[in-house]
Design a protein around this motif. Structure first.
Motif, short mmCIF file in Angstrom:
data_model
loop_
_atom_site.label_atom_id
_atom_site.label_comp_id
_atom_site.label_asym_id
_atom_site.label_seq_id
_atom_site.Cartn_x
_atom_site.Cartn_y
_atom_site.Cartn_z
N LEU A 1 -16.37 -18.59 7.75
CA LEU A 1 -15.09 -18.75 7.06
C LEU A 1 -15.31 -18.90 5.55
CD1 LEU A 1 -12.07 -19.36 6.99
CD2 LEU A 1 -12.57 -21.67 7.73
N TRP B 1 -16.73 -15.75 3.90
CA TRP B 1 -15.69 -14.71 3.84
C TRP B 1 -14.79 -14.98 2.63
CZ3 TRP B 1 -14.62 -10.14 5.97
CH2 TRP B 1 -13.31 -9.66 5.92
N ILE C 1 -21.40 -4.63 7.66
CA ILE C 1 -21.40 -4.47 9.11
C ILE C 1 -22.72 -3.87 9.58
CG2 ILE C 1 -20.31 -3.25 11.03
CD1 ILE C 1 -17.68 -3.63 9.61
N TRP D 1 -12.82 -18.48 21.81
CA TRP D 1 -13.76 -19.03 20.82
C TRP D 1 -13.79 -20.54 20.90
CZ3 TRP D 1 -12.97 -19.69 14.88
CH2 TRP D 1 -14.18 -20.04 14.30
N LEU E 1 -17.49 -16.17 20.22
CA LEU E 1 -16.91 -15.79 18.94
C LEU E 1 -16.70 -14.29 18.95
CD1 LEU E 1 -15.98 -16.12 16.09
CD2 LEU E 1 -18.34 -16.20 15.34
N LEU F 1 -15.68 -11.00 17.42
CA LEU F 1 -15.37 -10.35 16.15
C LEU F 1 -14.74 -9.00 16.44
CD1 LEU F 1 -18.55 -11.20 14.07
CD2 LEU F 1 -16.32 -12.29 14.03
N ILE G 1 -21.64 -9.66 17.61
CA ILE G 1 -21.88 -8.40 16.92
C ILE G 1 -21.56 -7.21 17.81
CG2 ILE G 1 -23.66 -6.97 15.88
CD1 ILE G 1 -22.70 -9.24 14.09
N GLN H 1 -18.05 -6.60 17.66
CA GLN H 1 -17.74 -5.92 16.41
C GLN H 1 -18.07 -4.43 16.51
OE1 GLN H 1 -19.97 -6.98 12.72
NE2 GLN H 1 -17.93 -7.44 11.97
N PRO I 1 -13.11 -4.01 11.68
CA PRO I 1 -13.77 -5.29 11.90
C PRO I 1 -13.15 -6.39 11.05
CG PRO I 1 -15.38 -3.56 11.79
CD PRO I 1 -14.06 -2.92 11.49
N ALA I 2 -12.72 -6.03 9.84
CA ALA I 2 -12.15 -7.07 8.98
C ALA I 2 -10.91 -7.70 9.61
CB ALA I 2 -11.82 -6.49 7.61
N ILE J 1 -12.08 -10.29 11.96
CA ILE J 1 -12.63 -11.44 11.24
C ILE J 1 -11.49 -12.28 10.68
CG2 ILE J 1 -14.02 -12.15 9.27
CD1 ILE J 1 -15.73 -9.68 9.76
N VAL K 1 -10.23 -14.52 13.26
CA VAL K 1 -11.12 -15.67 13.44
C VAL K 1 -10.82 -16.72 12.37
CG1 VAL K 1 -13.52 -16.40 13.26
CG2 VAL K 1 -12.95 -14.33 14.52
N ILE K 2 -10.53 -16.21 11.18
CA ILE K 2 -10.31 -17.13 10.07
C ILE K 2 -9.01 -17.90 10.25
CG2 ILE K 2 -9.72 -17.06 7.62
CD1 ILE K 2 -12.20 -15.30 7.36
N ALA L 1 -9.91 -20.68 12.47
CA ALA L 1 -10.71 -21.70 11.80
C ALA L 1 -9.86 -22.52 10.84
CB ALA L 1 -11.87 -21.04 11.05
N VAL L 2 -8.96 -21.86 10.14
CA VAL L 2 -8.12 -22.59 9.20
C VAL L 2 -7.23 -23.58 9.95
CG1 VAL L 2 -6.17 -22.35 7.62
CG2 VAL L 2 -8.15 -20.88 7.37
N PHE M 1 -9.89 -20.52 1.76
CA PHE M 1 -10.82 -20.53 2.88
C PHE M 1 -12.00 -21.46 2.60
CE2 PHE M 1 -9.37 -15.97 3.94
CZ PHE M 1 -8.24 -16.49 4.54
N VAL N 1 -10.78 -25.08 2.76
CA VAL N 1 -10.53 -25.56 4.11
C VAL N 1 -11.85 -25.93 4.78
CG1 VAL N 1 -9.85 -24.85 6.43
CG2 VAL N 1 -8.34 -24.44 4.51
N THR N 2 -12.85 -25.06 4.66
CA THR N 2 -14.13 -25.39 5.30
C THR N 2 -14.73 -26.65 4.74
OG1 THR N 2 -14.68 -23.36 4.16
CG2 THR N 2 -15.54 -23.64 6.37
#
Ligand code: ATP
Ligand code: ATP
Ligand code: URE
Ligand code: MG
Ligand code: MG
Lengths: 545, 231, 403, 387, 248
Positions: free
Chosen positions: A349, A352, A476, D68, D74, D76, D164, D167, D290-291, D294, D297-298, D301-302, D341, D344-345
């Motif tokens: 996170l 990114w 990637i 997740w 996880l 992706l 991966i 992904q 893929p983005a 991701i 996922v974010i 997480a947030v 981001f 937050v982490t």
């Protein structure tokens, strides 16, 4: 009176150019109107004048044609005279194309370049080829022979024959003979040739054995020649084709190796930050990008202050990029990553977020468009190795990738720093309790990975866009390589990168680039099913528990 | 000398140590005992710096090390054999031992012979990965690794756990030997009472995060100590 | 409300930012200049910039936001066809105006969109004609990024080439993914295809990002323009700014505008642009000119309609004619495409193009290709009473095949 | 039994989430359709669609959090399932256009016409029926997830390796759908929809109805997910998240457990995609990027991983932020979002919901006696003894 | 001896890791209801033997039969566990995010299929059983503590409790008393003795007083195979055992 004037003028010319090599040749005077004609009538006018000039076959015009090719031939607007002009500051320094006499300076507005297009460029190469077959410089003769081979200009046949007789250098002579064979087999000369002559030409071309030869041989095989010659051409064709197929496979291997090296370079920094440290480093691509922009900046400095040393710019860019990317990496580690050890998924996170910030920062500073990074001369062009075409740029990248790999391997496996890195990443609290300053090791390790990414950026700037999106294109693939090879194993990264590169390049000719890429991805998915921890899986109790 | 004064330690909201005070002297083995979960390991972690304390002080060698990073404590001669071994799993046995060089000046960087004398099995396994060793072998490696740092305060958390009897005896002998060199303070947490009794110069007995009894073995009744260990 | 709002819908981040940011800047400049001239209908123009971030659904959302929240009078935006396709229903539903400045595959005509970029017949076909005539090209490599614009353009070209008697074995078609960066094999294949004894050219519909590595590889492998010329439809001055052009001398591009065109209007434009961006090295390119034309047409249409109300402006647009930067006038056609000259340029060492050919007159944009079976009978005419984007001349009905 | 299953998941947090959703489902239609446009309480249909989009993302985040947050997978590549669901719906909507396309071909979508396709490929059959498309919305992502998971979990692919290859999966699909030859409209995707179930897709009522459908889907999925998590199966999932092999030695066939959660999650993601497409009006391969995965996922997480409500909250907030910033700070919004981001982490390690947990956890610390629950033989007097 | 009547039958089992032989032609037989203590030097292969039985490690050669017929080498871990083989690990591994209670509930003997667990709700009997185990392991007061926050010894107890909850036919217990006080050690011995008879138990331990307290047949492993077998007193007198294991 008129006569006297002409004499006087001629005298002036002779005096003014007494040092010039071609001045004494009386035919120089005859060339003048033809040279003059180069400057009028647009592309077609120039082309016509050029063909007449080269038909004259006078070596004296070589400099003129070379100037035309280089874009140095101008028309002086005042009197329509054709001159050679070279830029000197804001103005142009003019010289006479035939006599080399200095004609003073002229402002940019007073002259107009004689423009050339592709058709003219072709004609220029052909005529230069024919004209320089006798040049004292071996390199020039060699390219002249190649040019004639390409142009198959029948008018060069006579010179060519003479040149072959005089030629000492065996390789150049072979090239000339091939050019001669090409002319003989294709032009109208072909119809006048005996079977034996054709046979000899076919043999010469078969010995050349490349795609150009194949084309000519095909012509023979489908022409009106006798059956015997057709047959021998056909057998020559199959030999050449076999040879070409062999070289094509080798060429693919080279492409695979070179693509693999690019992947390796892109991934190897990640093999440190992700593979060794366990940080899911989505900002890795941006470290590569920063390296590429550092190269750009270094080159700007060279362009501004030392254009003569431009070839060295890459050598300066390497350490610079390592330090800049490494420094940014250390800053990131100290400010963000260090709070996240033990929470590896959250590094995803944060990094990114960082990658978004870095991209936008670069976009704000350098603008969104591509930046030009030039190739030093020693990284430009290509050479032939047997039937392989190897570009210098790619060759250096292959060498560089392996060098970086070896250096990193030694650093991690053979030094105290490497041992501390591994200890810290395997058990941070315990390493600290053993007396290892984990904070410093962490920062330096992340800096090392980022610095290596920066080095990759230098190399990638040579083959790809230098734009804020540069890193996105590699992130990637880099993760795929590291994971495919086996996380935490440098050798895995090496073999993984080369394998994926080679597979890709062998698939591409059959499946096309898009499908090829899809197939590689599917291959990775299937492969991971067979080896769930990558190619070079870490084994043993610790990982399996 | 290790001098701990009224130490408090929390895990989140829960307090694991409350006002713990104790001493460990150079040249002596101080044995810390107590039932499961009374806070022995927590105290050791506080001493080596792996767990920050919420009150009190830790003095070592006359200096206050309460706020010092673990690495700096290691440089001051504190070595730690943790409960659960904490071997670097992917490093070879040799490399695990080499990590002990960290606090040493370059000239002293060698593996003392006594390590291999004590644990001959390590010598034959130098090139195997630490994580692959059996539990007992790892325990031996953890002790060996701590000895490489030439400690002056050796903190051992249940070092006999999972170790075969003959080597327990060796470890006991080794601890005696190290104590008798007189340059080292040894703080030993041990559940194996007989082993502890043979070694202890001083006792510290804990219960529910507090020190219940402490003092030299001569001054303490063994039965008194045992009382705190029964269920 | 004392300003007229103009929406600018170009990606400022993500993959397309590299191309689109410039268009945002040029729009700001044009609006700025118009305001200096006193604005429009006595009001100042106010640009509203949003960032659709190269995300296609976000384009639609932002278009909606511009129209229904910011109440803009017209929008200048989009680059990729997919972004245009994404916003199209929004413009039709909310009845607003979009100016689309990029060359595209055609096969579309919406009442609410004005296409100021080139249709295939204003770029691809003339370029191929040039190569056939001037370079005697007989073999063709159609190389493109794998998406709709190249696919369609290549379909049209393939049909066109075959109609000119080119044999199927003399056409090689090759597609690559977006952002393709390893061109070694493909360039080698092109060389191989080109060494067949027939004059060969490459027609490139390779998309922006992939071009730099493509040209670098061409240069390194020594594919010279004299031997195998490459004519590109998506490579302009901006793209060349990222490459060392010395090895690329003579490769071609077909556009409706080049920075090197010497006209007074153009040199004013370039000067203004450099001043506005405060950067002497900034280049201009074809889509910028398209916005220049589109903006001036809109201004003129608004002035003649006396209002910014979309329905009126849409009607007023047709027939509006404004000077372009290459010395002529471009007019808005009833099919919402414009007339443009077609220029072929050769790459010069300085990163500019040298115009080697220019159509004698202006070419009207043809939205429905004559070379695709299902569209050759379609025309668009947004004048009343027809008011139809897909009128079938065979069936005489609006609506494609017309049910 | 089904009822009991749903009740099991109904704790206090679930109650709050479901109440909020219920309020949304009632208030939004009222505010947008019946409150007059000049009232401050009026919601424009634009806003409704925007909210609908956020809730689709919320459903995706919920699905992702299920795998997740609770089984440690996880992914992706979750956007792949989202996009497949979206394509299934998009194909239905395309077929609904019928002869109203630009070429007026009643059978073929426009992109097939101009690429010279002559007949509808077999995999488009049936999509003119809503029930079939709706089934495919679940079946296609579900079947892909099942097949993928079946192989991957059997082979014991875990951790980053699994991440991966998910992904790789979505990347491969991205490239495949880009290809015009695939018959899904290539890069342009599917767009220009006209109506759904006979209703004009642009109509305000349709948009509001789609919104309500999204709320309902989200609520139902939330109940299913929290029911699963509260069950013993949920406990097994959490257990295998950190100690999978230990769970195996206890006799649980962890592969089937993961497969169950994974497939369920993919189906939910498919539904999210199917609801997303009619509301945003386009589906194109970039959803496979893929983005996109991701980003999902974010959001989780947030919001706070491992708290179903967190995924929902994160998705809504991040996307609201994105909508707002891209309009308000078009040149700088990446700084804002990226900074968010990182912040937050660093400051909210457990996400926004975790913050709430942190705040409530800190309060009693001062007041309550700071005793451990006690060692095994804790006696009331033990604490009073001195050393 | 025929394999039929045995509970566990190992014959000629060998395992090597990168050329290192951890088990070397190991043979061992357990009868139903039997308890066996296994001792041996560190690295002798005791834990590896358990790995092989429970399916964690695949033997290179050899036969492993359960209840005389089921070939364990072909089964996956979960299937083996479902046959009734439970295990306590040398390093306590509990489900850290779960409470002590949930740990036991997960371990409790009950159907293991996903659909069954989805609809599972705890019965009165199950509840009573968990209470009982909490009592035995003296974790009652900690029932709602997260297992991750337990001390090392507490985790040991929890893991023993989980093993009891599984109610397996064969218990493999790796170093149960490591980190326990002497008194706890005695209790554990009693606990295991109580279980034996109905269940079979294999205990690995280095604590000789514990082994003595068990009072069962002892097998000494060394370098991957059986060095000696018999009563504790008998093997303790074996000079090889003394040299390699007990010390002087
Ligand atoms: N990481 C942790 N988080 C929360 N509580 C903890 C943590 N580690 C230990 N505790 C608690 O702190 C108390 C003391 O634990 P500690 O590990 O110090 O005990 P110990 O005396 O070493 O026990 P043992 O003999 O079992 O090793 C115990 O009640 C334990 O539950
Ligand atoms: N995965 C592995 N890779 C390499 N070596 C291994 C592996 N597993 C076990 N070994 C080796 O096999 C030997 C036997 O180990 P094992 O753990 O079975 O011993 P043990 O008898 O349980 O010892 P302890 O009493 O110390 O627990 C050890 O030497 C160990 O290093
Ligand atoms: N329209 C284009 N160039 O995508
Ligand atoms: Mg402890
Ligand atoms: Mg063991």
């Amino acid at each position: 009176m008129r006569r006297a004037l002409r004499w006087l003028m001629a005298l002036c010319v002779v005096v003014a150019t007494s040092t010039a090599a071609y001045a004494a040749d009386p035919r120089a005077i005859d060339l003048r109107p033809l040279v003059q004609a180069l400057g009028s009538g647009g592309y077609s006018g120039t082309e016509k004048a050029l063909s007449q000039l080269s038909a004259a076959g006078d070596p004296a015009i070589v400099p003129v044609i070379e100037a035309l090719q280089a874009g140095d031939l101008f028309v002086r607007k005042a009197d329509g005279a054709v001159v050679i002009a070279r830029k000197a500051g804001d103005a142009y320094t003019l010289t006479d194309p035939l006599t080399r006499a200095a004609l003073g300076d002229a402002p940019a507005a007073a002259v107009e370049r004689i423009r050339i297009n592709n058709a003219l460029r072709r004609a220029i190469s052909a005529s230069l080829g024919a004209l320089t077959l006798m040049s004292p410089d071996a390199g020039v003769r060699r390219s002249a022979a190649d040019a004639v081979f390409k142009s198959r200009d029948a008018s060069a046949l006579e010179t060519l024959t003479a040149a072959i007789a005089k030629e000492q250098d065996g390789r150049i002579r072979a090239a000339m003979e091939q050019a001669r064979a090409a002319i003989l087999l294709t032009g109208e000369a072909a119809s006048r040739m005996t079977d034996a002559d054709i046979q000899a030409a076919v043999d010469t071309l078969a010995a050349r054995g490349d795609r150009d030869a194949l084309v000519l041989l095909n012509m023979v095989a489908t022409s009106g020649a006798s059956d015997i010659t057709k047959k021998s051409a056909a057998s020559a064709i199959s030999t050449v084709e076999q040879k070409l197929a062999f070289w094509a496979a080798l060429q693919n291997l080279w492409y695979g190796l070179s693509l693999g090296s690019v992947l390796l370079l892109a991934a190897i920094g990640l093999a440190v930050t992700f593979g060794v440290m366990g940080v899911i480093n989505m900002a890795h691509g941006e470290m590569v990008m920063i390296g590429a922009y550092t190269t750009f900046l270094v080159q700007e400095v060279f362009r501004t202050y030392a254009p003569g040393l431009f070839d060295l710019s890459i050598l300066v860019a390497l350490p610079a990029a390592f330090l800049v990317s490494g420094g940014v990496g250390i800053a990131i580690e100290r400010s963000v990553i260090r709070w996240l050890y033990g929470r590896p998924l959250e590094t995803l996170l944060a990094t990114w977020g960082l990658s978004l910030v870095l991209q936008q920062a670069v976009r704000s500073i350098f603008g969104p468009t591509n930046r030009e990074v030039g190739a030093p001369s020693w990284m430009s062009g290509a050479f032939e190795l047997g039937g392989l075409t190897i570009t210098y740029g790619r060759l250096w990248i292959v060498i560089f990738a392996f060098a970086v790999f070896a250096a990193l391997l030694v650093a991690l496996k053979r030094t105290w720093f490497g041992l501390s890195i591994r200890a810290v990443t395997q058990n941070r609290p315990m390493a600290n309790a053993m007396g290892i300053r984990t904070a410093r090791v962490d920062a330096l390790t992340f800096g090392l990975g980022s610095g290596i990414a920066g080095l990759a950026g230098v190399a990638l700037s040579q083959i790809d866009n230098v734009s804020p999106n540069l890193g996105q294109g590699y992130i990637i693939d880099s993760f795929m390589v590291v994971v495919f090879g086996g996380v935490g194993n440098l050798w895995g990264t090496l073999v993984g990168a080369l394998t994926l590169g080679t597979i890709n390049k062998f698939l591409e000719p059959y499946a096309g680039a898009v499908l090829g890429k899809i197939l590689v991805l599917i291959f990775i998915i299937l492969f991971i099913q067979r080896r769930p921890r990558g190619l070079f899986a870490l084994k043993g109790r610790a990982v399996e528990a | 000398m290790l001098d701990i004064r009224s130490l408090d330690l929390h895990y989140g909201a829960a307090q694991a140590l409350r006002g713990v005070s104790m001493k460990a002297e150079i040249g002596k083995v101080t044995c810390l005992v107590g039932r499961n979960g009374v806070g022995k390991s927590s105290l050791l972690r506080a001493i080596v710096g792996l767990k920050p304390v919420s009150g009190g002080s830790i003095g070592w060698d006359g200096a206050d090390v309460t706020k010092m990073a673990p690495a700096d404590r290691a440089r001051r001669g504190i070595a730690y054999v943790p409960q659960g071994r904490e071997i670097f799993p992917l490093l070879t046995v040799r490399e695990n031992l080499l990590t002990g060089y960290a606090p040493l000046p370059r000239t002293q960087r060698s593996i003392p012979e006594e390590v291999f004398e004590l644990f001959p099995v390590l010598k034959s396994m130098l090139d195997r990965r630490g994580g692959d060793l059996s539990g007992g072998q790892q325990q031996q490696l953890a002790i060996g690794r701590a000895l490489v740092t030439r400690p002056r305060l050796l903190v051992l958390d249940e070092p006999t756990e999972g170790i075969q009897p003959s080597i327990i005896k060796d470890i006991g002998r080794a601890i005696c030997y190290l104590r008798d060199k007189g340059t080292m303070a040894i703080l030993l947490v041990e559940q194996y009472f007989d082993f502890a009794r043979d070694l202890a110069d001083d006792w510290v007995v804990m219960e529910r995060g507090e020190v219940m009894l402490s003092g030299p073995r001569s001054g303490l009744d063994e039965q008194e100590v045992r009382k705190y260990l029964t269920v | 409300q004392d300003t007229i709002k103009v929406g600018i819908l170009h990606s400022l981040s993500g993959t397309m930012a590299i191309s689109e940011t410039t268009l945002k800047d040029v729009m700001l400049m044009l609006i700025d200049e118009q305001n200096k001239k006193g604005g429009l209908l006595g009001k100042k123009l106010e640009p509203v910039v949003v960032d659709p971030a190269s995300n296609w659904p976000l384009f639609a959302e932002k278009a909606r936001e511009l129209i229904s929240k910011d109440k803009v009078s017209a929008v200048f935006g989009c680059w990729t066809s997919v972004s245009r396709k994404s916003v199209l229903p929004v413009f039709e539903e909310l009845n607003n105006i979009l100016f689309y400045p990029v060359q595209y595959e055609g096969e579309e005509s919406s009442r609410n969109v004005f296409y100021t970029g080139a249709a295939p017949n204003q770029q691809a076909i003339p370029a191929v004609d040039y190569l056939m005539e001037k370079e005697q090209v007989q073999r063709w490599v159609l190389a493109g990024t794998d998406y709709v614009y190249p696919r369609t353009t290549n379909k049209i070209l393939e049909a066109y080439l075959k109609s000119k008697g080119v044999k199927p074995e003399d056409i090689m078609i090759n597609y690559t993914p977006f952002g393709h960066s390893d061109w070694q094999s493909i360039v080698a294949d092109i060389k191989k295809f080109g060494s067949g004894g027939k004059k060969t050219a490459v027609v490139s519909t390779i998309n922006g990002d992939a071009n730099v590595p493509f040209y670098k590889e061409l240069g390194n492998q020594g594919v010279k323009a004299e031997d195998i010329p490459v004519v590109a439809f998506s490579v302009g001055e901006e793209e060349l700014a990222g490459i060392d052009t010395k090895p690329l001398l003579g490769h071609l591009a077909a556009w409706n505008y080049f920075q090197s065109v010497e006209t007074p209007a153009n040199s004013d434009f370039i000067k203004a642009w450099k001043a506005y961006t405060k950067n002497d090295k900034r280049v201009t390119n074809d889509p910028m000119e398209a916005h220049y034309i589109g903006f001036n047409m809109w201004v003129k249409a608004v002035e003649s309609a006396g209002t910014t109300e979309p329905d009126k402006v849409i009607d007023a647009m047709i027939g509006v004619s404004v000077p372009n930067l290459t010395g002529g006038y471009s007019a808005m056609l009833p099919n919402h495409h414009i007339t443009k000259p077609v220029l072929i340029g050769e790459v010069q060492e300085n990163g500019q193009f040298d115009v080697v050919s220019k159509t004698s007159g202006l070419v009207p944009g043809d939205e429905w290709s004559d070379y695709l079976p299902d569209s050759k009978d379609l025309i668009a005419d947004w004048r009343k009473p027809m008011s139809c984007g897909n009128f079938n001349v065979k069936t005489g009905k609006c609506g494609g095949k017309g049910s | 039994m089904l009822l009991r299953f749903f009740l099991m998941g109904l704790d206090r947090k679930a109650g709050i989430v479901l109440s909020i959703l219920a309020v949304l489902a009632v208030a939004v239609p009222v505010m947008s359709l019946w409150v007059p446009a000049d009232s401050p309480f009026h919601l424009s249909v634009f806003t409704v669609s925007l909210l609908g989009k956020y809730l689709c993302f919320a459903l995706l985040a919920l699905a992702l959090d299920l795998v997740w947050g609770y089984c440690g997978i996880l992914s992706l590549g979750h956007a792949a399932f989202f996009a497949l669901g979206g394509y299934a719906m998009g194909m239905y909507l395309m077929r609904q256009i019928g002869p109203r396309g630009v070429y007026g071909n009643p059978e073929l979508p426009d992109f097939m016409v101009f690429l010279n396709w002559t007949e509808l490929p077999w995999y488009w059959w049936g999509f003119d029926q809503f029930w079939f498309a709706a089934l495919m919305v679940l079946v296609v992502p579900g079947a892909l997830a099942f097949a993928f998971g079946w192989f991957a979990f059997r082979s014991r692919v875990t951790g980053v390796y699994l991440s991966i290859i998910t992904q790789a999966l979505t990347f491969a699909l991205l490239l495949a759908f880009f290809r015009n030859d695939m018959g899904f409209g290539g890069n342009n995707g599917l767009t220009d929809f006209k109506d759904i179930l006979g209703y004009d897709i642009q109509a305000d009522t349709t948009r509001v109805a789609l919104f309500v459908a999204t709320v309902a889907a989200l609520a139902l999925s939330y109940m299913i997910a929290s029911g699963v998590i509260a069950s013993k199966l949920g406990k097994v999932l959490v257990a295998l998240r950190d100690a999978e092999s230990r769970v195996r030695f206890m006799g649980y066939d962890t592969e089937s457990y993961k497969l169950f959660a994974w497939t369920l999650s993919a189906c939910m993601a498919g539904v999210a995609g199917a609801l997303y497409v009619p509301q945003v009006g386009i589906i194109n391969p970039s959803e496979f990027a893929p983005a996109s995965s991701i980003e999902a996922v974010i959001w989780v997480a947030v919001g706070g991983r491992g708290t179903l409500a967190g995924g929902i909250l994160g998705a809504v907030l991040v996307n609201m932020g994105k909508s707002y910033f891209t309009g308000a700070l078009p040149e700088l919004w990446l700084f804002a979002l990226g900074g968010l981001f990182v912040a937050v982490t660093l400051f909210l390690p457990k996400g926004l919901l975790g913050l709430w947990g942190q705040l409530t956890a800190k309060l009693p610390r001062r007041s309550k006696a700071t005793a451990l629950p006690g060692a095994p033989t804790a006696t009331p007097t033990a604490g009073q003894k001195g050393a | 001896m025929s394999a039929e009547s045995t509970l566990l039958y190992l014959d000629g089992v060998s395992v090597s890791f990168d050329g290192f032989r951890a088990l070397n032609n190991l043979s061992l037989v357990m009868m139903p209801g039997e308890m066996r203590a296994i001792i041996g030097p560190n690295g002798a292969g005791k834990t590896t033997m358990m790995d092989v039985i429970t399916g964690k490690t695949h033997p290179d050669t050899g036969t492993i039969l359960f209840e005389g017929q089921t070939d364990l080498t072909r089964l996956r871990e979960a299937a083996i566990a479902n046959l009734g083989i439970g295990r306590k690990f040398q390093r306590p591994t509990v489900f850290e995010p779960h409470t002590v209670w949930d740990n036991l509930e997960l371990a409790l003997k009950a159907p293991r299929r996903p659909l069954k667990t989805l609809t599972y709700s705890i019965s009165r009997d199950d509840r009573a059983r968990i209470e009982e185990i909490l009592d035995i392991t003296r974790l009652s007061a900690l029932r709602s503590r997260q297992a991750g926050s337990l001390s090392h010894g507490q985790k040991q107890w929890l893991e023993i409790g989980m093993l009891l909850a599984q109610d397996p036919k064969l218990l493999l217990v790796d170093e149960p008393v490591a980190g326990m006080t002497d008194a706890e050690t005695e209790q554990t011995a009693e606990l295991l003795c109580g279980i034996a008879g109905k269940h079979s138990v294999i205990v690995v331990e280095h604590d000789m007083s514990f082994v003595r307290a068990l009072g069962v047949k002892v097998t000494v492993l060394a370098e991957g195979s059986v060095l000696a077998e018999g009563s504790l007193d008998a093997v303790s007198a074996n000079s090889q055992v003394i040299d390699t294991y007990l010390g002087r």
